[in-house]
Each structure stands twice: as structure tokens, then as C-alpha cells.
Scaffold this active site. Structure first.
Site, PDB file in Angstrom:
ATOM      1  N   ASP A 156       0.813  -1.233   0.030  1.00 38.07           N
ATOM      2  CA  ASP A 156      -0.011   0.087  -0.033  1.00 38.07           C
ATOM      3  C   ASP A 156       0.814   1.306   0.003  1.00 38.07           C
ATOM      4  OD1 ASP A 156      -1.721  -2.088   0.553  1.00 38.07           O
ATOM      5  OD2 ASP A 156      -3.220  -0.933   1.707  1.00 38.07           O
ATOM      6  N   LYS A 219      -6.721   3.199  -3.551  1.00 38.45           N
ATOM      7  CA  LYS A 219      -7.348   3.235  -2.277  1.00 38.45           C
ATOM      8  C   LYS A 219      -7.574   4.627  -1.826  1.00 38.45           C
ATOM      9  CE  LYS A 219      -5.428   2.057   2.414  1.00 38.45           C
ATOM     10  NZ  LYS A 219      -3.997   1.322   3.110  1.00 38.45           N
ATOM     11  N   LYS A 255     -10.101   0.272  -2.815  1.00 41.11           N
ATOM     12  CA  LYS A 255     -10.025   0.168  -1.193  1.00 41.11           C
ATOM     13  C   LYS A 255     -10.456   1.436  -0.435  1.00 41.11           C
ATOM     14  CE  LYS A 255      -6.872  -1.312   2.515  1.00 41.11           C
ATOM     15  NZ  LYS A 255      -5.627  -1.861   3.005  1.00 41.11           N
TER      16      LYS A 255
END
Lengths: 319, 476
Positions: A156, A219, A255
Site C-alpha cells: 500500500d 485506495k 479499497k
């Protein structure tokens, strides 16, 4: 999308080579009307998901959780416990599915890897000088490689919001592309930190930028700034992945992370996925929740559905 | 696949009586000649209740009751006291909103999410808003001491039964008039429940009278000599007949009639939100909306892209049980309306337009029509000129802003219009040129009690809502 007709399909991979081309493309995307987007998100939030549909949604949401701890105080003991919970969220009920992934800082990856080895639960690590991203590029790349070497199969990363807001899109693009390369086989989730991008137009542009540069997931947030995931932001990102697939044929995951605490919230997101991008994204490979306390609420509601009564919080493990 | 389980709102919250009388002078009475009608649930064709059919004698009785109440009680009452009653009614509506919403969906066929989230909040808001004006009429801009007109005859349609009642009754009462209201024959039940609310609020007898019935009852009401003001919402044909009937009399008249609104999408529009606006514009309330965006004018350069998005979105619409909380499109209000929609859509196909609907299973009983889109429509097609009043969208294209204005205005109607563009200057330029009473920019079907609503041309005259809405009920 106005900017992505069929003829443009083959050209999209070339966009990153030129600052001008990238800027022209991103600024040519249709705008987002704030009032309209928020209204649509609110409307989807009024869907009533009951009985069998609720049971289905809860199990799906559990499978989509990236069980997360990103604290200075994280220790090997803490993250091992979290990993154990990821494998068996409800020790009392073997039919309860495992979560999607465990998400930790790079230094904690080896301890989690020990626990998760051989399981289907993914191991995600934040990297690239999370959460601010304010570090020299070689340090961000080293951070990424170290996490992958230690056993993370999902990274991430944070985008360089400073460069994005200053309009230096090529710089952001290059950082994402380089990080993707440093990931090797690991999946790359690109954190846009939408709370700092402020407008939905920026969210749409940053989404496209991250996808063009090779991100496997986009995300919303780090969870470290006051505004984290919201329904309208996620709606704009879902529209972006839908349009990106239509334009390029490549599917990218989404996400939302931060602030999603209740089953009710999670179900609103699943309804939004269902009615915006459809069943192709209703899978842990394509949609995840970055969350920590959400899991226990999902478990509590799951138990309520199967037994008909609410169990007290002491019946669910705190890790 | 993520299938939503049925989520029906309980109908046990509402108690429907087997039969209803007329509400005259504060109580329910039998009609003089005993005529009756049946109100059916359009989603199941089940008879909900027997409704009295008011005749000329009943109308006369109601008008006399309204006159007496106007002269003895309501007219002389200080505005601040009238306001108290209106606030009380507004609060009771809020308290009983679930009951009213369920009853509205049962009788009308509209989805519960709309009656719950749109109709009822607006109904209460209208009463609250006009309650606020009751003691401030000298500051409304109609002179220092504006006077009420007297007895108002109000005839309302079936598409927003309780909301249209609120649009009519709230300003009339705030200004000091008394009313005789005739609800539509297919949707009288919420008006009758409103009559019970008037009793609960201890509104003085005769201030509000509800006379149910069909066209003849309405005619007797608007033609009655004792009426000072006529307000009608409904079709342009009936509106014309009413205008003829009251011509040369002392009666003040406001009409809110049909529409064939253009929803105009430019190439720089926020596409995803424009598609939501198009869907809301034509499929809200099954398209039974006088200001529905029934003509989509889309700039030719983005037509294909907008239509692709629109079709994808239309495939998500959930048609079915109006009481299911996840239903987007409910039942068509009556067999007669369904026949009208079928006739016009068949004409559209016969005249050469291309018809499209998403795959959509319709219930067997009841009156249903799948959301429908016509492309290749020209200004000469009937489906581009006549009001369909159903979930049917006609798509036309344009090349320049001037052509968009020309096509949008090329209709005998002029109730509403929508503009979708990111360019503020173009919104203002367009709004100056569109001959429509309401112009929405980057939104559609937005209503608020503070905002005046009404038409140009054959869409009627007079305004409802806002300060302007008071004028229709004051002697100015």
C-alpha cells in the site's frame, strides 16, 4: 468518458511519457458535480439489506477486510495476535470466513508472515514513507523492496500529494510506476489520500493517474488525516475503475480505508459496488475494506443473524 | 451476484376503513345521492376502500360550510392564531408520516422510498413554511394589509396526492381563505386521512372541506357561484375547460398544467451526475410528473457516450412492489393511464423511433410499464410533442447552444427545463432564453416550499410556493 474513445485505447500507455499529454488527458476527464455525486451516494445508502441478503453481505465484507494496525506502538506480539484473528475471526464458528489480508508496517511484516504462511490470507504492508510520503525516492523504493522481501504480497503506497496538488503529474506517475516495478509480483495499492485532494475532480484525476501508472488497486486514505473514506469519494473512484476497464480492458480494484466501523457502513459500500460497477468487483480480489474495528461489528451482526440474539462485546476477541 | 432480499414496509401501520364519506363542516357525512367510487391499489388491483362520490348538492353544502367558516371564524382570526393551527397540522403530519407514506404508496403506486423521502418531508415543509407567513402577510410585498379572497375551490391530480393538497391548502389557509378540495378519484385516501388530521388538530369546522368524486364533482365545484378562487393542477385539456367555465366571473384562477420539459446535456457536462439527473428527471414517480424531463436533448458529440451510460444505469432500476424499500419504479396509477402510455409508445415505434428497455420482469397483476427509451426521435414525432406522463424518455440531439434553446422552446408547454454543463456562463445564458417556469442547472426535480413553481404558455399560470404563492390567495 469523453477522453477515452476507442481510438484512444491503444495510446493510453504512452500518456505517462509526456507531462503535457498527461495533463491534457487528466483535465479532459468529465467533471464531477459535487452535489450530484453526494446525492447519489446518499440515495444508495437508503437501500434496505435484510435477512439472506444481509447474511451474504456480511460474509463477503469479512472476506474483504484488510485487518489493519498501523501504530507506532505495534509490537511482534500485537501483530501476531492480529494475524491469528485474520485466520479465524470467530473462534466459536468455523463457518466464518477468514479476512482478505492483514495490513501492517514493513518492520512488522516478518512476524505476520510466520503466522499467515500457507494460508490464503494476504499480507499487505504500507510502504513509501507512509503516511506522508515525504522522503527521497530511493528511500521509498528501498522501503517497498524491504517489505516485499520480508514476505508482503501486497504493497500500500502513498502518492506524492504535494506534487499532485502542484500539478506535477508526471512526477506522481513516475513514482507510482517505479514503485510498481519495485513491487515485483506483489500487488500495488495506490493510496490517493483523498482527504488531502479535497475535490472530487482531483479524486477522479488521481484515480486515473494511479491506474495509468500501473496501480492494481486504488485506495482512498491512510487513515492518518482527519477525512478518510467517504461514500461519495468511493463512488467517484468506482466510476473511474469502471471507465478505465471500458477504455483499456484492465480491471483495477478499489479499497476505501479509514472510518468504516459498522456493518451498516460496510453494506452501504457493497450496495454501491453492486450498483456502480456490478458483480465483477464484488470479490476480495477487487474490493477491500481498510479497517480494524469493523471486523468485530461484522462478527457481532453475523452472530445475531444466526442465533437471533446479540452477544455482548466480551464474546468477540480484542486483538 | 448480490440479490437484495425483499424489504417490504409494513402496511399494518395504516388503518384503511371499508368506506369513506365526504368531509364537510368538520365531520364525515354521507353524500346526498349516495353515489360511490372504488379506490384500488394499482400494484395489485385490490380494492382499498369505497369512496363517496360528491354531487352538486354535496358541493353546495361544502361551499356553504366553507363560506360560513370564512366569515365567522377563519377570516377574522388573527394571522398568528391561524399560524398555530398550521404549525400543529405540520407537526401531526410529521408524527404520522410513516402512516401517510404507506397509504400514499398503496393508493398511488409510487415507491415507498419516494413517498417516505420526498413527498412526506415536502408536505410537512410546505405547512411549516406557510405557517410562518400567516402573521407576516403585510411584509409579503402585496400591500400593507392584504386580504384573503374567501372560499377557494381546489382540484388536484393523482400523481402527488398529498403533496398537491399541501401546495393548495397551506397557502390558502395561511392567507385566511377557507377551502373545498377535490382529490383525484383514483387517489383520495391520503386526503381523507388529512381530514382526520384536521380533526385531530381541532381546526375549526368548515375551514377545510374534502369532497371526493370524479370529473363531474370537480366541474360542480369550480362552477359553483359561492367560490371566489379556483386552483387546479392537472391536464391542459381540463385546465382549458376550467378557464372557459370561470371566464367572466369574479373567480380568480391559477392553473398548473402539463409539460414536455427538455433536459439539455452539453458535451462538458458531468456525465455521471447528468445520467442520474436524466434518470431522476423521467423515472421519478414513474414519470407521472408534470415537470418531468421527458425530452432529453443531448449534444450530438457526446450522445453515444451519454446513451451508453444511461442504458447501463437504467438496467439497475428496480421495478416492482411499491412497498418494498428497494423499489425504484412502482406501479402506473391506473389502467386508463397505462393505456395512454401504451398508445403513445406504440405511436413512437410506428413513427420510426427506436425503442429500448432494459430486461425487466413486471408483476402479473396491477398496472406496470418498463422504463423505456426512444432514440432517433425528431421534433415531428408525437412522443416528442405530447405529454406521455409515464416512464418514457424521448432522446433528441442538438449541435449548438442556440439549437438547444430552439428545440427546448419548440413546444406548447413551458413548465420546466434542465441544463447540464460545467460552464456557469452557459447556464445563465440558457436560463435567460428558456421559456420555462423552472430551470434546473446540474440537477432536476428539486422542490422546496420557498421556491415558486409554475408554467409558461400552455403549462398554466400563477405560481405556487414561496412568497409568490401567496399572491394566488390574496386580493391583490
Amino acid at each position: 468518458m469523453t477522453a477515452t474513445t476507442t481510438s484512444a485505447r491503444s495510446d493510453l500507455s504512452e500518456l505517462g511519457r509526456s507531462e503535457t499529454a498527461l495533463r491534457t488527458f487528466l483535465h479532459g476527464l468529465p467533471g464531477v458535480d459535487q452535489v450530484g455525486a453526494e446525492q447519489r451516494a446518499a440515495q444508495l445508502g437508503t437501500r434496505s439489506i435484510k435477512t439472506t441478503a444481509k447474511a451474504q453481505a456480511i460474509d463477503l465484507a469479512i472476506r474483504m477486510v484488510d485487518l489493519t494496525t498501523l501504530e507506532g506502538a505495534d509490537t511482534p506480539g500485537k501483530v501476531r495476535a492480529l494475524a491469528a484473528k485474520a485466520l479465524r475471526p470467530d473462534p466459536a464458528d468455523p463457518s466464518c470466513p477468514h479476512v482478505g489480508a492483514v495490513c501492517v508496517y514493513p518492520a512488522m511484516v516478518p512476524y505476520v508472515a510466520e503466522v499467515l504462511r500457507g494460508s490464503a490470507v494476504h499480507l499487505a504492508s504500507v510502504a513509501t514513507a507512509f503516511p506522508s510520503g515525504q522522503a527521497p525516492m530511493e528511500i521509498k523504493l528501498a522501503d517497498t523492496r524491504a517489505a516485499v522481501e520480508a514476505g508482503a504480497d501486497e504493497i500500500d503506497m502513498v502518492i506524492n500529494r504535494g506534487a499532485f496538488l502542484a500539478g506535477r503529474y508526471a512526477e506522481v506517475y513516475d513514482e507510482i510506476a517505479a514503485t510498481k516495478q519495485a513491487c515485483g509480483d506483489a500487488h500495488l495499492k495506490v493510496i490517493l489520500e483523498t482527504g488531502e485532494l479535497a475535490t472530487y475532480d482531483n479524486v477522479r484525476r488521481a484515480s486515473w493517474l494511479a491506474m495509468l501508472a500501473g496501480g492494481d488497486f486504488i485506495k482512498t486514505s491512510t487513515g492518518k488525516v482527519p477525512v478518510a473514506a467517504t461514500l461519495p469519494v468511493t463512488l467517484v473512484m468506482l466510476e473511474a475503475v469502471r471507465d478505465f476497464r471500458a477504455a483499456t480492458g484492465r480491471q483495477v480494484g478499489v479499497k476505501p480505508a479509514g472510518g468504516i466501523k459498522t456493518t451498516k457502513d460496510a453494506i452501504k459500500y457493497l450496495v454501491m459496488v453492486n450498483e456502480t460497477v456490478g458483480p465483477d468487483w464484488l470479490d476480495p480480489d477487487w474490493f477491500r475494506f481498510g479497517a480494524s474495528s469493523l471486523l468485530n461489528d461484522l462478527l457481532m451482526q453475523r452472530t445475531k443473524l444466526t442465533t437471533g440474539v446479540y452477544a455482548g462485546p466480551d464474546y468477540f476477541t480484542l486483538d | 451476484m448480490f440479490e437484495y432480499a425483499p424489504a417490504p414496509e409494513s402496511r399494518s401501520v395504516v388503518d384503511i376503513k371499508p368506506s369513506y364519506g365526504l368531509f364537510i363542516d368538520g365531520r364525515f357525512v354521507d353524500p346526498a345521492d349516495g353515489g360511490s367510487l372504488k379506490s384500488v391499489n394499482p400494484a395489485s388491483e385490490e380494492v382499498l376502500a369505497e369512496i363517496a362520490e360528491g354531487g352538486a348538492q354535496d358541493v353546495d353544502r361544502a361551499v356553504r360550510a366553507a363560506r360560513k367558516a370564512y366569515e365567522k371564524v377563519w377570516g377574522p382570526m388573527p394571522g398568528r392564531d391561524r399560524a398555530k393551527y398550521l404549525y400543529r397540522i405540520a407537526r401531526i403530519i410529521q408524527e404520522r408520516s410513516r402512516e401517510l407514506a404507506v397509504l400514499e404508496s398503496l393508493d398511488n403506486g409510487k415507491p415507498i422510498k419516494e413517498s417516505r423521502d420526498v413527498d412526506l418531508p415536502l408536505v410537512a415543509a410546505h405547512f411549516f413554511y406557510y405557517a410562518g407567513w400567516a402573521d407576516k402577510l403585510p411584509h409579503a410585498g402585496f400591500g400593507v394589509n392584504p386580504q384573503p379572497l374567501g372560499v377557494a375551490a381546489q382540484v388536484i391530480p393523482w400523481n402527488f396526492p398529498l403533496l398537491m393538497l399541501a401546495w393548495k391548502i397551506a397557502p390558502a389557509l395561511a392567507a385566511g381563505n377557507t377551502v373545498v378540495l377535490k382529490p383525484a378519484e383514483t387517489t383520495p385516501l391520503t386526503a381523507l386521512l388529512f381530514a382526520e388530521i384536521c380533526q385531530q388538530a381541532e381546526l375549526p369546522a368548515g375551514v377545510v372541506n374534502i369532497v371526493t368524486g370524479a370529473g363531474e364533482t370537480g366541474r360542480a365545484l369550480v362552477e359553483h357561484d359561492g367560490v371566489d378562487k379556483v386552483a387546479f393542477t392537472g391536464s391542459t385539456d381540463v385546465g382549458r375547460a376550467i378557464a372557459r367555465a370561470v371566464a367572466g366571473s369574479r373567480k380568480k384562477l391559477t392553473l398548473e398544467l402539463g409539460g414536455k420539459a427538455a433536459n439539455i446535456v452539453f458535451d462538458d457536462a458531468p456525465v455521471d451526475q447528468a445520467v442520474e439527473g436524466i434518470v431522476n428527471g423521467i423515472f421519478f414517480n414513474q414519470g407521472h410528473v408534470c415537470c418531468a424531463g421527458s425530452r432529453l436533448l443531448v449534444q450530438e458529440s457526446v450522445a453515444e457516450q451519454v446513451l451508453d451510460s444511461l442504458k447501463r444505469r437504467m438496467a439497475q432500476l428496480r421495478v416492482g412492489d411499491p412497498l418494498d424499500k428497494n423499489t425504484d419504479i412502482g406501479a402506473i396509477n391506473s389502467a386508463a393511464q397505462l393505456a395512454r402510455i401504451q398508445e403513445l409508445t406504440e405511436a413512437g415505434a410506428a413513427e420510426g423511433a427506436q425503442r429500448w428497455s432494459p430486461p425487466c420482469e413486471l408483476p402479473e397483476r396491477g398496472f406496470w410499464f418498463a422504463p423505456t427509451l426512444f432514440t432517433g426521435v425528431t421534433q415531428a414525432h408525437r412522443i416528442a410533442r405530447e405529454e406521455i406522463f409515464g416512464p418514457v424518455l424521448s432522446v433528441l440531439t442538438f449541435r449548438t447552444p442556440a439549437e438547444a434553446v430552439e428545440k427546448a422552446n419548440n413546444t406548447p408547454y413551458g413548465l420546466s427545463a434542465g441544463i447540464w454543463t460545467e460552464k456557469g456562463s452557459r447556464i445563465l445564458w440558457m436560463a435567460d432564453r428558456l421559456r420555462a417556469g423552472v430551470v434546473w442547472a446540474n440537477t432536476f426535480n428539486k422542490f422546496d416550499p420557498t421556491s415558486p413553481f409554475g408554467g409558461y404558455k400552455e403549462s398554466g399560470y400563477g405560481r405556487e410556493g414561496g412568497r409568490h404563492g401567496l399572491e394566488a390567495y390574496l386580493n391583490v
